[in-house]
Design a protein around this motif. Structure first.
Motif, mmCIF file in Angstrom:
data_model
loop_
_atom_site.group_PDB
_atom_site.id
_atom_site.type_symbol
_atom_site.label_atom_id
_atom_site.label_comp_id
_atom_site.label_asym_id
_atom_site.label_seq_id
_atom_site.Cartn_x
_atom_site.Cartn_y
_atom_site.Cartn_z
ATOM 1 N N ASN A 132 51.979 47.996 45.519
ATOM 2 C CA ASN A 132 50.574 47.732 45.229
ATOM 3 C C ASN A 132 50.230 46.373 45.804
ATOM 4 O O ASN A 132 50.983 45.405 45.612
ATOM 5 N N GLN A 138 47.317 53.474 54.351
ATOM 6 C CA GLN A 138 47.803 53.819 53.005
ATOM 7 C C GLN A 138 48.538 55.154 52.943
ATOM 8 O O GLN A 138 49.278 55.398 51.999
ATOM 9 N N LEU A 177 42.455 48.466 54.141
ATOM 10 C CA LEU A 177 43.820 49.001 54.035
ATOM 11 C C LEU A 177 43.888 50.524 54.158
ATOM 12 O O LEU A 177 44.970 51.081 54.368
ATOM 13 N N ALA A 178 42.738 51.185 54.027
ATOM 14 C CA ALA A 178 42.729 52.664 54.019
ATOM 15 C C ALA A 178 43.521 53.296 55.173
ATOM 16 O O ALA A 178 44.284 54.247 54.957
ATOM 17 N N VAL A 223 44.391 46.098 44.806
ATOM 18 C CA VAL A 223 43.534 46.749 45.784
ATOM 19 C C VAL A 223 43.979 48.190 46.045
ATOM 20 O O VAL A 223 43.164 49.081 46.226
ATOM 21 N N GLY A 224 45.266 48.411 46.050
ATOM 22 C CA GLY A 224 45.748 49.767 46.282
ATOM 23 C C GLY A 224 47.179 49.754 46.765
ATOM 24 O O GLY A 224 47.719 48.700 47.125
ATOM 25 N N ARG A 283 39.776 47.715 50.203
ATOM 26 C CA ARG A 283 40.267 49.104 50.203
ATOM 27 C C ARG A 283 39.986 49.747 51.550
ATOM 28 O O ARG A 283 40.803 50.495 52.075
ATOM 29 N N LYS A 284 38.808 49.440 52.073
ATOM 30 C CA LYS A 284 38.448 49.994 53.399
ATOM 31 C C LYS A 284 39.390 49.443 54.468
ATOM 32 O O LYS A 284 39.817 50.164 55.362
ATOM 33 N N LYS A 322 37.203 43.932 45.858
ATOM 34 C CA LYS A 322 38.346 44.733 46.318
ATOM 35 C C LYS A 322 37.923 45.987 47.080
ATOM 36 O O LYS A 322 38.684 46.555 47.843
ATOM 37 N N LYS A 323 36.651 46.403 46.873
ATOM 38 C CA LYS A 323 36.186 47.609 47.544
ATOM 39 C C LYS A 323 36.296 47.453 49.070
ATOM 40 O O LYS A 323 36.739 48.366 49.765
ATOM 41 N N GLU A 324 35.919 46.274 49.535
ATOM 42 C CA GLU A 324 35.960 46.042 50.977
ATOM 43 C C GLU A 324 37.402 46.071 51.493
ATOM 44 O O GLU A 324 37.687 46.602 52.568
#
Lengths: 748, 187
Positions: free
Chosen positions: A511, A578, A574-575, A529-530, A571-572, A567-569
């Motif tokens: 994570n 992932q 790191l998407a 963040v993920g 997430r994009k 963190k939303k940004e």
């Protein structure tokens, strides 16, 4: 000489010598099957003898779990913990302070009993791995001879007391916290009020509010130095912690005067021991108690407890000599040379910090993953002897600090370090990552935190000169699981090990936690963040730092940037990395860094961080049994007086355990124990046997009154031991009745 | 004298070693129980530590290091416990196990390792019973001479090395130049 015990003789100070002898005796009893597994496990944990991965006798070799056929057979050193399996010894280094002689001995032990590696932990301990339990008593003796104890390094006890490595030499401190950290260490070590916790208890000191070194906000008890109206004191916080649910400590006292620090800590300990969770280890840290009752009620409970404490001269005795822990430089102060070589300049930029004392510096020796060798340890001890004196400190960032280095010696010191391959620059920068042991040796590790840290170090060190200063300044930390020993919540970029199922196989992940604050004593924690596959973590670091550099506003700090964009940004960002490829596309994703085995989580065991929850009273009764056993041996050896005295001592020990179980403060001396026993257990008839009534209690009361054990002959000694045996039986029965009554009350 | 805590280091011919290649090899040795009379447990990777223990195959009775101390890579055999035999047999066995491990590494196709037999380091990690001083050397020298004679012939020369804080150590110039295979065959 045939043993270390003989060789070291009276160089092992009491009470440490007796404690190690007792532990050695308990090892023998366990081998004979005379000690319960849980009690022995908690006993060894409280001596710093910890479990390690695969100590349940099973190991996944990449094709499935296979038994490790240790020669000890069924012998165990705790529940599901095989006797012969290698373990870890955690060695407490209070506030990280180490002398050259101590470092020599630690280096010897690493060579003789471990694998020649000394590991500095994030709590300023030294850990040695792959130790056989039967070698641990001699190791403890050798440590004790140089003033080190492993007592209460693990288990449900007060762990190593930590403090800023710059305490006493710092330019921003209110005052030197070292003597206070030392006083609390000595006072609480083995204190009866800290023996009955449901979980561990960590204490930290900081010399100031703003700088990061003390990290008090994620400790069970933290103290930050303050001066108010010319008087020294501390802002005391309580109930902080990391783990799966990180909690910031709450303010217990805005200003606790220095003379009140120890009694306050004692009162907190007593409240924790009395009201803290004992059944569910997941909720047994003090942070859960503070949350449950609320900080205001907790303050009231502590104040009430403080009121009832018996005064103890140790609370203030140390204040008479606050300079006892001072270090004296062994070289004259001096200025740094103006024409120092380039290598030195690069090293000094981050590894050398001016002290409050003009002409002196603290040098940070950056250790890769907190590790150094025995050979390096001896060489570092020599450097201390030559340049700084006994002024080394282990740091919470898993490095070594050498204080009191004269500026005039700095280049020579650097050159000597360089010859040892220990002059790595960049202390406190992005290349100076910290990590818990993770799957390398920890029973709870999910992912290879050391593996990923090692990989990131390697890659970043190659390009560190090209990194933007804003990126260079970032701190990264990794934990192998949610227990957060790597302190990743307080890092700019943190990682915590998790596992994910992909196409029927397990894939190691981390994570990603962003924006934690290391400064201001770890004032805020990062955002998750993920999860990213372990093998993509280097790419994740690249994407995160690139996004920061390209989108920050002016000199915006990383934390401010994270707080602004959210963190939303990220997430994009790191998407794209992932999702791991399928096993058929790239099987490397299905093993972890530094471990070629196909990844699995079957090796995760039951952690010993939590210790075994064994009430203090059970330790006391066990100790009494041991004393009676020794007394019987003495009688067989013809030592009648010693035997009778031993029988009496066993009764006193059992009585003390029961008195303390009733939450009554009691001293160690027999008069106080017997007096309290009479008041709280005899007069109240709590100890009375349903049939024999007060008969067994009278054995103790009578022997205490007439001191008949002092001139015992064989016949009277024999009778004394018979009576002691019956008293101990009655003590066990009394404890059972009390437990049953408590359970019944709880059920109602 | 207890026949435990003996270490024997045999140096590689090449000075540069890619330590990371050792990790899968040692894991395989565990999986395939490549050393049948030893319980092999785990692999510890210290490649990040300069001049350190390198990569360690952790066992119950013994550890096997691809050690890079002094920037001189070599196979270091380290007995920890449980030898069933007398002092001389213990020393002989330590040499034999070190050489057997070298042979196994030489046979690993992905490694391209070769060991030299002209020099061996012998150490005892037991400061209580074997401090690094002349009296220890005098006690060990005859047994070491017999052991080296078995494996390397009779022209070995010995030099006690290290200071009093270091473990007892003897650098042995064997006077031999045979391959590991030939050395083992000779014994």
């Amino acid at each position: 000489m045939t043993s270390w015990k003989e060789q070291l003789g009276d160089r092992i100070p009491e009470p440490l010598a007796g404690e190690v002898d007792l532990f050695e005796g308990q090892i023998e009893l366990k081998k004979q099957g005379k000690l319960d597994d849980k009690i022995f496990a908690e006993t060894r944990l409280r001596r710093g003898v910890y479990g390690q991965r695969y100590d349940n006798g099973l190991r996944d070799d990449g094709t499935g779990q296979k038994p490790l056929d240790f020669p000890c057979g069924d012998l165990t050193k705790g529940p599901d913990t095989v006797w012969d399996a290698p373990g870890m010894m955690r060695i407490k280094i209070p506030f990280g302070k180490m002398t050259a002689d101590q470092l020599d001995v630690l280096s010897e032990l690493a060579e003789e009993n471990s694998d020649s590696i000394l590991h500095v932990t994030t709590r300023q301990d030294i850990q040695l791995h792959f130790i056989h339990i039967e070698e641990s008593p001699d190791m403890m003796r050798r440590l004790a001879a140089v003033g080190i104890t492993t007592r209460e390094a693990c288990g449900n006890s007060v762990r190593n007391v930590t403090a800023c490595e710059y305490a006493g030499v710092c330019t921003t401190q209110a005052f030197d916290v070292t003597p206070y950290a030392n006083a609390i260490t000595q006072y609480l070590l083995g204190h009866p009020d800290v023996q009955d916790f449901g979980r561990k208890f960590k204490i930290a000191f900081s010399g100031c509010e703003d700088n990061p070194c003390g990290l008090v906000t994620f400790h069970d008890l933290g103290a930050v130095a303050h001066v108010r109206d010319g008087k020294r004191g501390f802002r005391v916080v309580v109930g902080g912690g990391l783990g799966a649910v990180p909690v910031q400590a709450k303010v217990l006292a805005e200003f606790c005067p220095e003379e009140e620090l120890l009694p306050l800590a004692q009162a907190v300990s007593r409240v924790f021991a009395r009201l803290g969770e004992k059944q569910s280890r997941a909720r047994a840290r003090i942070k859960f108690l503070v949350q449950k009752v609320g900080i205001e009620e907790f303050k009231r409970l502590v104040a009430e407890e403080r009121e009832g404490l018996r005064p103890d001269e140790r609370w203030t005795a140390f204040l008479d000599d606050l300079h006892s822990t001072d270090e004296k430089p062994i070289r004259e102060p001096g200025a740094l040379p103006s024409d120092a070589p380039l290598g030195f300049q690069k090293w000094a930029k981050h590894n050398l910090k001016p002290q409050a004392q003009e002409g002196y510096y603290t040098a940070i020796v950056k250790l890769p993953l907190g590790d150094f060798t025995s050979t390096q340890g001896r060489a570092l001890a020599d450097l201390a002897r030559e340049f700084t004196g006994d002024a080394m400190r282990c740091t919470v960032e898993q490095n070594l600090a050498f204080r009191w280095l004269s500026g005039a010696d700095a280049v020579a010191f650097y050159q000597r370090l360089d010859a040892l391959h220990m002059a790595e620059p960049g202390a406190g920068t992005i290349t100076d990552m910290t990590s818990c042991p993770g799957t390398d040796t920890c029973k709870l590790g999910i992912s290879a935190s050391r593996g990923v840290t090692g990989e990131l170090r390697k890659r970043l060190t190659l390009v560190e000169d090209q990194l933007d200063p804003a990126v260079q300044r970032l701190r990264m930390k990794a934990s192998g699981c949610f227990n957060s020993c790597g302190q990743h919540h307080a890092a700019d970029i943190g990682f915590t090990g998790v596992s994910r199922q992909v196409g029927g196989r397990k894939v190691p992940h981390f994570n990603v936690v962003l924006g934690g604050q290391w400064t201001e004593n770890a004032k805020s924690y990062g955002l998750v963040v993920g999860a990213v596959p372990s093998k993509n973590i280097p790419k994740a670091v690249e994407l995160i730092t690139q996004h920061y550099l390209e989108n920050r506003e002016g000199d915006e700090s990383f934390q401010a940037f994270i707080a602004r964009v959210g963190k939303k940004e990220f997430r994009k960002v790191l998407a794209p990395i992932q999702k791991p490829p399928s096993y058929e596309e790239d099987p490397s994703y299905y093993s972890d860094w530094g471990d070629p085995r196909e990844y699995g989580i079957g090796d995760i065991g039951v952690g010993e961080c939590a210790g075994e929850i064994v009430p203090f009273v059970e330790f006391g009764l066990q100790e009494a049994e041991q004393q009676l056993h020794d007394a019987q041996d003495a009688l067989e050896a013809g030592q009648a007086a010693a035997a009778a005295k031993g029988g009496f001592t066993a009764m006193v020990t059992a009585a003390k355990a029961l008195v303390r179980h009733l939450e009554v403060q009691v001293k160690d001396d027999a008069d106080d124990v017997v007096s309290n026993f009479r008041t709280h257990l005899y007069d109240t008839e709590i100890f009375h046997d349903p049939f024999a009534k007060g008969k067994f209690a009278n054995y103790l009361l009578k022997m205490h009154g007439d001191k008949s054990f002092e001139d015992a002959n064989e016949e009277t000694a024999h009778r004394a031991l018979d009576e002691a045996q019956l008293f101990l039986e009655a003590a066990h029965a009394c404890y059972q009745r009390l437990t049953q009554a408590a359970s019944a009350a709880a059920a109602e | 004298m207890e026949p435990t805590k003996f270490q024997v280091k045999v140096y590689t011919k090449t000075g540069e070693i890619e330590l990371e290649k050792l990790v899968p090899v040692f894991h395989q040795w565990i999986r395939e129980k490549k050393i049948p009379d030893e319980l092999l447990i785990d692999v510890a990777d210290y490649a990040h530590v300069p001049q350190g223990p390198g990569v360690v195959l952790i066992g119950h009775q013994s550890d096997y290091y691809l050690d890079v101390a002094d920037d001189r890579p070599g196979l270091l055999y380290s007995r920890k416990r449980g030898f069933d035999g007398d002092f001389q047999a213990g020393i002989d066995d330590a040499f034999r196990r070190a050489l057997l491990a070298c042979k196994m590494l030489e046979e690993e196709s992905g490694l391209d390792f070769e060991f030299e037999t002209s020099e061996v380091l012998f150490r005892v990690q037991d400061r209580l019973h074997a401090p690094n001083e002349e009296s220890t050397y005098e006690a060990y020298e005859p047994a070491l001479r017999r052991a080296t004679s078995i494996f390397f012939g009779d022209s070995a020369s010995f030099e006690r090395v290290g200071g009093p804080r270091e473990p007892f150590a003897v650098r042995i110039k064997t006077g031999a130049n045979a391959s590991v295979d030939e050395t083992l065959a000779r014994a």
